[in-house]
Every structure is written in C-alpha cells, then in structure tokens.
Design an enzyme around this catalytic site. Structure first.
Site, PDB file in Angstrom:
ATOM      1  N   LEU A 180       0.822  -1.194   0.000  1.00 15.81           N
ATOM      2  CA  LEU A 180       0.000   0.000   0.000  1.00 15.81           C
ATOM      3  C   LEU A 180       0.872   1.266   0.000  1.00 15.81           C
ATOM      4  O   LEU A 180       1.979   1.288   0.527  1.00 15.81           O
ATOM      5  CB  LEU A 180      -0.929   0.015   1.214  1.00 15.81           C
ATOM      6  CG  LEU A 180      -1.942  -1.152   1.234  1.00 15.81           C
ATOM      7  CD1 LEU A 180      -2.501  -1.311   2.615  1.00 15.81           C
ATOM      8  CD2 LEU A 180      -3.057  -0.925   0.235  1.00 15.81           C
ATOM      9  N   VAL A 205       2.674   2.857   3.155  1.00  9.61           N
ATOM     10  CA  VAL A 205       3.708   2.065   3.813  1.00  9.61           C
ATOM     11  C   VAL A 205       4.713   1.530   2.807  1.00  9.61           C
ATOM     12  O   VAL A 205       5.889   1.886   2.814  1.00  9.61           O
ATOM     13  CB  VAL A 205       3.077   0.902   4.615  1.00  9.61           C
ATOM     14  CG1 VAL A 205       4.153   0.003   5.211  1.00  9.61           C
ATOM     15  CG2 VAL A 205       2.160   1.454   5.709  1.00  9.61           C
ATOM     16  N   CYS A 206       4.248   0.680   1.909  1.00 11.96           N
ATOM     17  CA  CYS A 206       5.146  -0.062   1.016  1.00 11.96           C
ATOM     18  C   CYS A 206       5.831   0.829  -0.008  1.00 11.96           C
ATOM     19  O   CYS A 206       6.956   0.532  -0.434  1.00 11.96           O
ATOM     20  CB  CYS A 206       4.377  -1.178   0.329  1.00 11.96           C
ATOM     21  SG  CYS A 206       3.503  -2.251   1.500  1.00 11.96           S
ATOM     22  N   MET A 207       5.173   1.915  -0.414  1.00 11.34           N
ATOM     23  CA  MET A 207       5.826   2.895  -1.281  1.00 11.34           C
ATOM     24  C   MET A 207       6.563   3.941  -0.466  1.00 11.34           C
ATOM     25  O   MET A 207       7.701   4.284  -0.747  1.00 11.34           O
ATOM     26  CB  MET A 207       4.820   3.577  -2.200  1.00 11.34           C
ATOM     27  CG  MET A 207       5.471   4.535  -3.208  1.00 11.34           C
ATOM     28  SD  MET A 207       4.353   5.811  -3.838  1.00 11.34           S
ATOM     29  CE  MET A 207       4.334   6.975  -2.461  1.00 11.34           C
TER      30      MET A 207
END
Length: 229
Positions: free
Chosen positions: A115, A118-120
């Site tokens: 997501l 967070v992940c980016m």
C-alpha cells in the site's frame, strides 16, 4: 537524446522498484480500482524492460494473508529480479534489497508499492536519506483511502521525492518517437494506461494509408500519361 535535468527521469540512471503488488493487499485498495492498479503495475514492468532498466520486486510475507505477487509483473518482465525479505515492513530494511540496488551503480529510483502509505512511502523516505533521487508512481501504488494517499504524497514530496503518474513515466522513459521501438512503447500505453490513445494511433495509421494511396495514385497517373506519349 536530450540532456536530462534533475527534475526528470534519466533512463540510463534509473532502477524500477515494484514493491508488494500482492493479491491480498489489493483487497484493501480503495483509492483506485483494482484492474487499473494491476494494469499500471504491468505497464511499469513492461516499459522497464523496453528501456533496459534494472527491475527489482519484493513481497511482504507472501505466504500469509498479503498473498503472492500478481503474476503479470514477472510475466511482462522476465528480467525482473525478485528479492525475498524476512519480515521487514520497509523493503529498505532488507540488506539484500539495498545491496541489489547499490550494485546497479544507478542513483534514480522509480518506486511503486502497495500500500502507498507504507510499502511505497517507507522505502522512498529511506532511499532519500541514502542519497537517491526518487520518483513515486502514485497511480501504480494503491491505498486504503484517498485521504491516506493525499497525506502520503505530501509527506514524500516534503522529504524530496517527486510524485508522478504511470503515463508520465512511460513518456519520460520513451523520450522520443524517433526510435525503432516507439510503437512498442505506444502499445504499452494503449494496452495498460490510456486506452483512448488507440484512437490516435488508428487515426495516424489511416492518415498514413491515405497519404500512401495518394502517392500511388499520383504515380499511376504519371506512368499512365508517359505511356500514352
């Protein structure tokens, strides 16, 4: 090829990072529809291969509820390298991930991750501290709400990253229509990013056909007139 400025992507200095595009996480996405998100992630994988950009992928506990990576990414770019991690939420906390990027000797990162918040965002903030230039592909990074995405864009931009969309990435990596693989780039645009672009290609093809037919007609008339003489 034009000289690239600091605000644009230099394909010769870029690395494509596709983080946690996983089937389970996609179920949480609310700011972009899933078919569009899948299409944009696929487009980035394809265009990275066309532009000969090193591409790395990773997944967060893919054997758990987050699910596996969507298959389109590695199907579209067999050269992409998957780097597993051992529980780290921030992909940058995985030494193998950072090592793979460092080995490329490139300093521009194109990051998309699900997501978004967070992940980016987390790898983006870490990469900026490490001295990298970072372009965040927002519409290839789904999130659980538009508010969360807006906050994340403000956060990474304030830190020095450049928010960007998938179509702009394709355009910057392509750089010019005067290249032998230009229509391959155009096909990625049509298939995965801007379907209406197909109408432009069709109108161009028709114009070329008419122009060709017109030249042939003129030639036929010239040959006919010369025969009569």
């Amino acid at each position: 090829m034009p000289e690239f400025n600091k605000w644009m992507i230099d394909p010769n200095d870029a690395v494509m990072l596709l983080i946690d595009h996983q089937s389970g996480l996609f179920q949480l996405v609310r700011d972009v529809d899933q078919p569009t998100l899948r299409a944009h992630a696929t487009a980035l994988a394809k265009v990275a291969r066309l532009a000969k950009i090193p591409t790395f992928t990773t997944a967060s506990v893919p054997d758990g509820p987050n699910g596996p990576l969507i298959p389109e990414i590695h199907e579209s770019n067999p050269d992409a390298v998957y780097i597993p991690r051992t529980g780290q939420i921030n992909a940058w906390d995985n030494p193998a991930w950072v090592e793979a990027i460092e080995k490329t000797k490139r300093k521009t990162l194109i990051i998309a991750g699900t997501l978004t918040s967070v992940c980016m965002a987390f790898p983006t903030l870490s990469a900026l501290v490490a001295g990298y230039k970072v372009f965040c592909v927002v519409d290839a990074s789904g999130n659980w709400s538009k508010m969360a995405t807006d906050l994340t864009i403000a956060r990474v931009a304030q830190a020095g990253a450049v928010p960007i969309d998938t179509f702009a990435v394709l355009g910057e990596l392509m750089s010019t229509w005067n290249r032998p693989d230009a229509m391959e780039f155009a096909q990625v645009m049509v298939d995965h990013v801007v379907p209406p672009f197909r109408a432009l290609i069709e109108s161009y093809d028709k114009a070329q056909s008419v122009q060709k037919d017109g030249r042939e007609t003129q030639l036929d008339r010239f040959e006919s007139g010369r025969t009569k003489k």
